[in-house]
Design an enzyme around this catalytic site. Structure first.
Site, PDB file in Angstrom:
ATOM      1  N   GLU A 296      81.884  26.608  37.644  1.00  0.00           N
ATOM      2  CA  GLU A 296      80.702  25.682  38.094  1.00  0.00           C
ATOM      3  C   GLU A 296      81.014  25.630  40.043  1.00  0.00           C
ATOM      4  OE1 GLU A 296      78.489  24.647  37.952  1.00  0.00           O
ATOM      5  OE2 GLU A 296      78.065  24.414  36.319  1.00  0.00           O
TER       6      GLU A 296
ATOM      7  N   ASP B 189      82.528  30.744  29.812  1.00  0.00           N
ATOM      8  CA  ASP B 189      83.417  29.974  31.401  1.00  0.00           C
ATOM      9  C   ASP B 189      83.131  29.006  30.148  1.00  0.00           C
ATOM     10  OD1 ASP B 189      79.980  30.048  30.955  1.00  0.00           O
ATOM     11  OD2 ASP B 189      79.793  29.585  32.826  1.00  0.00           O
TER      12      ASP B 189
HETATM   13  C1  LIG Z   1      74.392  28.123  36.904  1.00  0.00           C
HETATM   14  C2  LIG Z   1      74.895  27.111  37.783  1.00  0.00           C
HETATM   15  O1  LIG Z   1      74.361  26.220  37.748  1.00  0.00           O
HETATM   16  N1  LIG Z   1      75.678  27.099  38.544  1.00  0.00           N
HETATM   17  C3  LIG Z   1      76.092  27.132  39.995  1.00  0.00           C
HETATM   18  C4  LIG Z   1      77.131  27.893  40.758  1.00  0.00           C
HETATM   19  C5  LIG Z   1      77.661  27.405  42.396  1.00  0.00           C
HETATM   20  C6  LIG Z   1      77.998  27.678  43.297  1.00  0.00           C
HETATM   21  C7  LIG Z   1      78.487  27.321  44.463  1.00  0.00           C
HETATM   22  N2  LIG Z   1      79.599  26.414  43.862  1.00  0.00           N
HETATM   23  C8  LIG Z   1      77.585  26.868  45.582  1.00  0.00           C
HETATM   24  O2  LIG Z   1      76.678  25.767  44.992  1.00  0.00           O
HETATM   25  O3  LIG Z   1      76.912  27.494  46.224  1.00  0.00           O
HETATM   26  C9  LIG Z   1      74.803  26.325  40.748  1.00  0.00           C
HETATM   27  O4  LIG Z   1      74.403  25.384  41.619  1.00  0.00           O
HETATM   28  O5  LIG Z   1      74.313  27.681  40.969  1.00  0.00           O
END
Ligand SMILES: CC(=O)N[C@@H](CCC[C@H](N)C(=O)O)C(=O)O
Length: 384
Positions: free
Chosen positions: A133, A74
């Site tokens: 993200e 990413d």
């Molecule tokens: C690795 C990481 O931190 N990923 C994010 C992915 C976000 C998913 C989405 N926007 C949500 O908040 O549901 C995380 O917050 O885990």
């Protein structure tokens, strides 16, 4: 020569300085293309995607073309104001690589540069994917069709950096590595009014507070304790001043669960509770539950068993078997379509992912490159 630590460190530092939000990664993309352009081009084909214009796909042409191994990084940053004292801190105000995607990109470039010089047995597809993200980059990439036909990997790999693991350690597990997520967005509309006359208004601070409290009962009362789930409401705004009753409120949050069934179960409970609060407090609640392809990251059994055995046997790798985590990843969408393995790369930081203080340990970069060039060579050789 393939990119070494002395090359990858300044690349990492430059990437760290130019974080961009999901779908806006134009400077990042231009920089990545400039680094890829310096690699030997004999085996490389570069593809850009009109409908996802900050993405880059690179195919490394193998000795045979009947199998394709995918590797994804990413490339987006976060809307976080960096608070480190790094000499190469973010030059983009209010934006930071606080999730370590600069490390992910540096490792991907290191691996790609190795295979640009050492022709793999099979074709390889490197994916520089935007918007992990918040904007479903993994799903957008797949649905763009750019991976169709002779760009579609038969198996796929990716990692996320992990501040809790020693620098350079590889962490993985069979089954689910990351949770599936679902964003919650609720807008409450009642009636504003004078603080002295509550009977003439409909107070959304009170309704919103009740909604927050009720949603917090889902995990304790509706989730099998042997399984798990998270409902976090990280944002709640309402009103303007203490003596005016708030006519509106906005509540945002996220659901996390290790299976898609549990995620859907929690989504159903959120909907029911929202309907109940709207009825009980005589207000309107517009609810948006948005999963966007952030499915649980479910590692493929056969590929992951092979990955773990390889890493355990490699004397240069500090392999650690990890527990599942409630972080989410849009790689969950890709691995739902294409079998593969996601793993952690330790970066040993006292601060968590998304912290404005997060400083990953850069010795992880070369450790990641070495572990994965070795492993991907092994996966290639299985196709001989
Ligand atoms: C690795 C990481 O931190 N990923 C994010 C992915 C976000 C998913 C989405 N926007 C949500 O908040 O549901 C995380 O917050 O885990």
């Amino acid at each position: 020569m393939a990119l070494q630590e002395a090359d990858l460190l300044p690349i990492y530092q430059h990437l760290h300085q130019i974080p961009e939000l999901g779908l806006e990664e134009h400077e990042t993309q231009a920089y990545l293309l400039s680094i890829i352009a310096k690699m030997p081009q004999t085996y490389l084909t570069i593809k850009q995607i009109p409908s996802l214009d900050t993405a880059i796909l690179v195919k490394v042409s193998g000795q045979s073309h009947d199998y394709r191994i995918g590797y994804r990084t990413d490339i987006d940053g976060l809307p976080v104001t960096e608070a480190t004292d790094l000499p190469f801190k973010s030059q983009h105000p209010g934006k930071m690589h606080a999730c370590g995607h600069d490390i992910h990109m540096s490792v991907a470039l290191g691996i790609l540069s190795y295979f640009a010089e050492n022709q793999p047995t099979t074709d390889m597809i490197f994916m520089f994917q935007p918007a992990e993200e918040n904007a479903s980059g993994g799903m957008r990439l797949y649905q763009s069709g750019a991976l169709d036909q002779d760009w579609m990997p038969d198996e796929i790999f990716a990692f996320h950096d992990n501040p809790d693991l020693p620098a350079g350690a590889i962490g993985c597990r069979m089954g689910t590595l990351f949770a599936g997520t679902c964003e919650i967005h609720a807008h409450l509309t009642g009636k504003s009014g004078h603080a002295a006359f509550p009977h003439n208004a409909n107070d959304m601070v009170v309704a919103g507070s009740a909604l927050v409290q009720q949603l917090q009962t889902i995990v304790s009362r509706n989730v099998d304790p042997i399984q798990s789930g998270v409902v976090t409401l990280g944002h709640f705004t309402a009103g303007t001043i203490g003596n005016v009753i708030a006519g509106e409120a906005q509540i945002d949050g996220t659901i996390r669960a290790l299976t898609q069934d549990m995620n859907l179960h929690i989504q159903r409970r959120v909907r029911t509770i929202v309907e109940g609060i709207a009825l009980a407090y005589d207000c309107q609640i517009d609810l948006d539950l948005h999963q966007g392809g952030y499915y649980p990251v479910e590692n493929n059994d056969a590929i992951t068993a092979d990955f773990m055995q390889y890493m355990q046997k490699d004397a240069d790798v500090n392999f650690i078997e990890t527990r599942p985590a409630m972080t989410g990843e849009d790689f969950g969408y890709l691995i739902h379509q294409i079998p593969g393995t996601m793993f952690w790369l330790g970066v040993d930081s006292p601060y968590s992912l998304h912290s404005e203080h997060m400083v990953p340990h850069t010795s992880a970069i070369m450790a990641g490159v070495n572990a994965m060039t070795g492993y991907l060579t092994h996966r290639n050789d299985l196709q001989k």
